[in-house]
Motif scaffolding. Structure first.
Motif, PDB file in Angstrom:
ATOM      1  N   GLU A 145      12.788  -4.610  -0.357  1.00  0.00           N
ATOM      2  CA  GLU A 145      13.728  -4.871   0.055  1.00  0.00           C
ATOM      3  C   GLU A 145      13.164  -3.204   1.888  1.00  0.00           C
ATOM      4  O   GLU A 145      13.500  -4.176   2.698  1.00  0.00           O
ATOM      5  N   LEU A 146      13.303  -1.890   1.582  1.00  0.00           N
ATOM      6  CA  LEU A 146      13.253  -1.573   2.510  1.00  0.00           C
ATOM      7  C   LEU A 146      11.796  -1.701   3.126  1.00  0.00           C
ATOM      8  O   LEU A 146      11.603  -1.311   4.229  1.00  0.00           O
ATOM      9  N   GLN A 147      10.431  -1.882   2.110  1.00  0.00           N
ATOM     10  CA  GLN A 147       9.395  -1.504   3.031  1.00  0.00           C
ATOM     11  C   GLN A 147       9.554  -3.190   3.578  1.00  0.00           C
ATOM     12  O   GLN A 147       9.186  -3.047   4.875  1.00  0.00           O
ATOM     13  N   GLN A 148       9.798  -3.994   3.428  1.00  0.00           N
ATOM     14  CA  GLN A 148      10.115  -5.542   4.241  1.00  0.00           C
ATOM     15  C   GLN A 148      10.538  -4.922   5.921  1.00  0.00           C
ATOM     16  O   GLN A 148      10.072  -5.886   6.753  1.00  0.00           O
ATOM     17  N   ARG A 149      11.978  -4.188   5.158  1.00  0.00           N
ATOM     18  CA  ARG A 149      12.396  -4.267   6.184  1.00  0.00           C
ATOM     19  C   ARG A 149      12.089  -3.412   7.344  1.00  0.00           C
ATOM     20  O   ARG A 149      12.614  -2.738   8.755  1.00  0.00           O
ATOM     21  N   LEU A 150      11.666  -2.121   6.426  1.00  0.00           N
ATOM     22  CA  LEU A 150      11.468  -1.122   7.935  1.00  0.00           C
ATOM     23  C   LEU A 150       9.786  -0.927   7.729  1.00  0.00           C
ATOM     24  O   LEU A 150       9.723  -0.240   8.604  1.00  0.00           O
ATOM     25  N   ALA A 151       9.111  -1.259   7.315  1.00  0.00           N
ATOM     26  CA  ALA A 151       7.771  -0.809   6.603  1.00  0.00           C
ATOM     27  C   ALA A 151       6.889  -1.930   6.002  1.00  0.00           C
ATOM     28  O   ALA A 151       6.097  -1.460   5.034  1.00  0.00           O
ATOM     29  N   PRO A 152       6.651  -2.661   6.788  1.00  0.00           N
ATOM     30  CA  PRO A 152       6.203  -3.686   6.238  1.00  0.00           C
ATOM     31  C   PRO A 152       4.357  -3.486   6.076  1.00  0.00           C
ATOM     32  O   PRO A 152       3.470  -4.170   5.510  1.00  0.00           O
ATOM     33  N   GLN A 153       3.939  -2.738   7.473  1.00  0.00           N
ATOM     34  CA  GLN A 153       2.682  -2.956   6.988  1.00  0.00           C
ATOM     35  C   GLN A 153       2.353  -1.266   6.394  1.00  0.00           C
ATOM     36  O   GLN A 153       0.955  -1.065   6.422  1.00  0.00           O
ATOM     37  N   PHE A 154       3.194  -0.446   5.479  1.00  0.00           N
ATOM     38  CA  PHE A 154       3.030   0.913   4.680  1.00  0.00           C
ATOM     39  C   PHE A 154       3.375   0.647   3.093  1.00  0.00           C
ATOM     40  O   PHE A 154       3.532  -0.666   3.166  1.00  0.00           O
ATOM     41  N   GLY A 155       2.488   1.215   2.369  1.00  0.00           N
ATOM     42  CA  GLY A 155       2.871   0.901   0.736  1.00  0.00           C
ATOM     43  C   GLY A 155       3.783   2.699   0.719  1.00  0.00           C
ATOM     44  O   GLY A 155       3.567   2.839   1.226  1.00  0.00           O
ATOM     45  N   VAL A 156       4.791   2.163  -0.570  1.00  0.00           N
ATOM     46  CA  VAL A 156       5.580   3.024  -0.663  1.00  0.00           C
ATOM     47  C   VAL A 156       5.555   3.562  -2.026  1.00  0.00           C
ATOM     48  O   VAL A 156       5.498   1.908  -2.715  1.00  0.00           O
ATOM     49  N   ILE A 157       5.500   4.344  -2.943  1.00  0.00           N
ATOM     50  CA  ILE A 157       5.544   4.549  -3.869  1.00  0.00           C
ATOM     51  C   ILE A 157       6.897   4.880  -4.680  1.00  0.00           C
ATOM     52  O   ILE A 157       7.062   6.535  -3.658  1.00  0.00           O
ATOM     53  N   ALA A 158       7.626   5.365  -5.706  1.00  0.00           N
ATOM     54  CA  ALA A 158       8.470   5.830  -6.107  1.00  0.00           C
ATOM     55  C   ALA A 158       8.093   7.188  -7.153  1.00  0.00           C
ATOM     56  O   ALA A 158       7.463   7.222  -7.571  1.00  0.00           O
ATOM     57  N   ARG A 159       8.530   8.218  -6.436  1.00  0.00           N
ATOM     58  CA  ARG A 159       7.745   9.398  -7.616  1.00  0.00           C
ATOM     59  C   ARG A 159       9.241   9.692  -8.605  1.00  0.00           C
ATOM     60  O   ARG A 159       9.912   9.199  -8.391  1.00  0.00           O
ATOM     61  N   THR A 160       8.308  10.491  -9.416  1.00  0.00           N
ATOM     62  CA  THR A 160       9.708  11.159 -10.657  1.00  0.00           C
ATOM     63  C   THR A 160      10.469  11.771 -10.048  1.00  0.00           C
ATOM     64  O   THR A 160      11.573  10.658 -10.857  1.00  0.00           O
ATOM     65  N   ALA A 161      10.861  12.187  -8.762  1.00  0.00           N
ATOM     66  CA  ALA A 161      12.542  12.864  -9.409  1.00  0.00           C
ATOM     67  C   ALA A 161      13.087  11.655  -8.532  1.00  0.00           C
ATOM     68  O   ALA A 161      13.918  11.882  -8.025  1.00  0.00           O
ATOM     69  N   ALA A 162      12.107  10.713  -8.450  1.00  0.00           N
ATOM     70  CA  ALA A 162      13.183   9.170  -7.548  1.00  0.00           C
ATOM     71  C   ALA A 162      14.389   8.413  -9.043  1.00  0.00           C
ATOM     72  O   ALA A 162      15.288   7.142  -8.785  1.00  0.00           O
ATOM     73  N   ASP A 163      14.262   9.021  -9.887  1.00  0.00           N
ATOM     74  CA  ASP A 163      15.043   8.651 -10.986  1.00  0.00           C
ATOM     75  C   ASP A 163      16.457   8.638 -10.592  1.00  0.00           C
ATOM     76  O   ASP A 163      17.312   9.904 -10.755  1.00  0.00           O
ATOM     77  N   GLY A 164      16.955   7.669 -10.727  1.00  0.00           N
ATOM     78  CA  GLY A 164      18.482   7.627 -10.672  1.00  0.00           C
ATOM     79  C   GLY A 164      19.081   8.013  -9.657  1.00  0.00           C
ATOM     80  O   GLY A 164      20.047   7.494  -9.052  1.00  0.00           O
ATOM     81  N   VAL A 165      18.350   7.875  -8.614  1.00  0.00           N
ATOM     82  CA  VAL A 165      18.736   7.897  -6.713  1.00  0.00           C
ATOM     83  C   VAL A 165      19.134   6.845  -6.567  1.00  0.00           C
ATOM     84  O   VAL A 165      18.763   5.900  -6.586  1.00  0.00           O
ATOM     85  N   GLU A 166      19.721   7.173  -5.995  1.00  0.00           N
ATOM     86  CA  GLU A 166      20.938   5.920  -4.803  1.00  0.00           C
ATOM     87  C   GLU A 166      19.536   5.631  -3.456  1.00  0.00           C
ATOM     88  O   GLU A 166      19.326   6.248  -3.261  1.00  0.00           O
ATOM     89  N   PRO A 167      20.365   3.478  -3.044  1.00  0.00           N
ATOM     90  CA  PRO A 167      19.261   2.844  -1.990  1.00  0.00           C
ATOM     91  C   PRO A 167      19.473   3.466  -0.918  1.00  0.00           C
ATOM     92  O   PRO A 167      18.752   4.061  -0.273  1.00  0.00           O
TER      93      PRO A 167
END
Length: 485
Positions: A153-175
């Motif tokens: 959802e964030l990619q389509q809204r803010l950065a459609p031409q970019f790629g995004v990967i969640a790191r391990t530290a993102a576990d349980g992090v709020e949107p």
């Protein structure tokens, strides 16, 4: 398992240790004269294209030209597609924006990629690969699905031409925190791309964070109880950085004001010293012998003084199980990577070999570097690989011995005496000299005058010319000169 991060700040050096269960697991060193390059982005110029290797050498302003392979320029092929020829992608003098994925190691230059990635606390931004992913180290399927949904959802809204990967530290992090992180990365990339457009080839466009802050970003997990820093100025800098980018960690950062050096806590200084030695003692009385070469690292397991209480097979299994734990820690502490060959003590029972492999896999489970372990070979060896992105601790802190030139051994005094004898004979054939002066290390001269004196007298008789010996304290054992008189 609870852990601490210790940060030692020196005049020209920063050292960081990750301590778990009272023992150092990782040590990172950054010196003012020698910064790590991994993650740095450069404006490069292609110097030479190598069609046979599907690669090119790129000048990025470092001591040696860096290496760029065609596989590091394109996403992995699908459906068995072959990679295009490097000549279709690069030509000499072409300017390219590249990122270091492996520091220069030994005689090899840095390895580059054009598939740039910019990490933050929770996310990694991929400017040239528009897809969404989640770190493989996050194993909970429900959490993986949650993060992927948020990022799509964030990619389509803010950065459609970019790629995004969640790191391990993102576990349980709020949107909301993930959105703020992505917004920061987009601003950072805008600054990087603006600077890159006006940069000359060989220019650093974007450097990674200083070691103390990079450690906070990469190592700070929920299991880290506190970070202790022994320098007030760096403490305030890291605290300010944490409040902006890792707010949940700010309360765990402390200024260390103890009387003892911070790396004396938990014996970290001693662990570093032991990590530079070939031999690693095991509590059972056995030991490891670790030999690092440019091609691979070999680790030999020996029972040493341990004899067990029941039988040989029990002794071997106990030593190998302990060695598996020690090997995993040493690989991480020394940051050994590439091909690694493990020579465990031979085990007759297949079940015991399976136990040792499983113990090794469990011990490596917490290693942030990607590892691949293969079953025992017919020769009883375990082959494994560990991803290498920076130089090992030994390469950073040590240099080859000037006496043995890194060989690890020296010729015996007797061998040098024989070489001197042959060199005198060779010189006698080349020059019409009245005699010969031999300059050598004191121990070599003493050997020639004592045990080798009869042979030396026989040589003088054969040549019908005198041979004079002179000890030179500045000469190493293998250094000598034969001077015609």
């Amino acid at each position: 398992m609870s852990s601490e991060i210790l940060v030692n700040i020196g005049p020209q050096e920063t050292r960081v240790a990750l301590v778990q269960a009272g023992a150092a697991q990782e040590v990172h060193v950054q010196r003012a004269s020698r910064h790590g390059l991994t993650g740095n982005i450069y404006k490069g110029s292609v110097q030479r294209v190598l069609p046979g290797m599907q690669a090119a050498f790129v000048e990025v302003g470092l001591e040696r030209t860096a290496f760029l392979h065609v596989a590091d320029m394109l996403p992995p092929p699908v459906n068995g597609e072959s990679l295009p020829a490097v000549t279709q992608l690069l030509h000499e003098s072409q300017q390219v924006l590249v990122q270091v994925i492996k520091d220069p190691i030994g005689s090899k230059g840095a390895r580059l990629t054009t598939l740039l990635s910019i990490p933050s606390r929770y996310l990694v931004l991929l400017p040239h690969e528009p897809h969404v992913g989640v770190s493989a180290r996050l194993e909970d399927e429900a959490e993986r699905a949650r993060l992927k949904g948020i990022l799509e959802e964030l990619q389509q809204r803010l950065a459609p031409q970019f790629g995004v990967i969640a790191r391990t530290a993102a576990d349980g992090v709020e949107p909301a925190a993930l959105e703020a992180d992505l917004a920061f990365l987009l601003r950072l990339w805008q600054a990087v791309s603006t600077q890159a457009r006006g940069a000359k080839p060989g220019t650093l466009v974007h450097g990674d964070l200083p070691l103390a802050m990079r450690t906070l970003r990469d190592l700070m997990g929920t299991d880290v109880e506190r970070i202790r820093i022994d320098n007030a100025e760096e403490y305030h800098n890291v605290k300010q950085f944490a409040q902006s980018f890792v707010p949940q960690a700010a309360g765990r950062i402390e200024l260390y004001e103890g009387s003892a050096p911070i790396f004396d806590l938990y014996g970290v200084e001693d662990d570093i010293d032991r990590a530079l030695q070939r031999k690693v003692e095991l509590k059972s009385g056995g030991h490891l012998v670790i030999d690092q070469t440019e091609a691979m690292t070999t680790i030999d397991v020996n029972t040493g003084a341990y004899t067990g209480h029941r039988n040989l097979e029990e002794t071997v299994l106990k030593t190998n199980l302990e060695a598996a734990q020690a090997i995993a820690r040493q690989l991480r502490l020394r940051n050994l990577g590439g091909i690694i060959i493990l020579d465990f003590i031979d085990m007759a029972e297949a079940d015991h070999r399976g136990q040792v492999l499983r113990a090794l896999e469990r011990a490596l489970a917490d290693d942030p570097a990607r590892t691949q372990i293969y079953p025992f070979s017919p020769l009883g060896l375990v082959e494994m690989t560990r991803k290498r992105t920076r130089e090992s601790l030994g390469h950073i802190l040590c240099e080859p011995c000037p006496t043995c030139a890194g060989g690890g051994t020296l010729k015996t005094i007797e061998t040098v005496c024989h070489e001197i004898t042959r060199e005198v004979q060779r010189t006698a054939r080349q020059f019409e000299a009245k005699g010969f002066l031999v300059l050598a290390a004191p121990a070599v001269v003493q050997k020639l005058m004592d045990e080798q004196s009869a042979d030396l007298a026989m040589l003088e008789t054969t040549l019908n010319r005198p041979i004079r010996l002179q000890a030179e304290a500045a000469y190493t054992r293998e250094t000598f000169d034969v001077v015609p008189l």
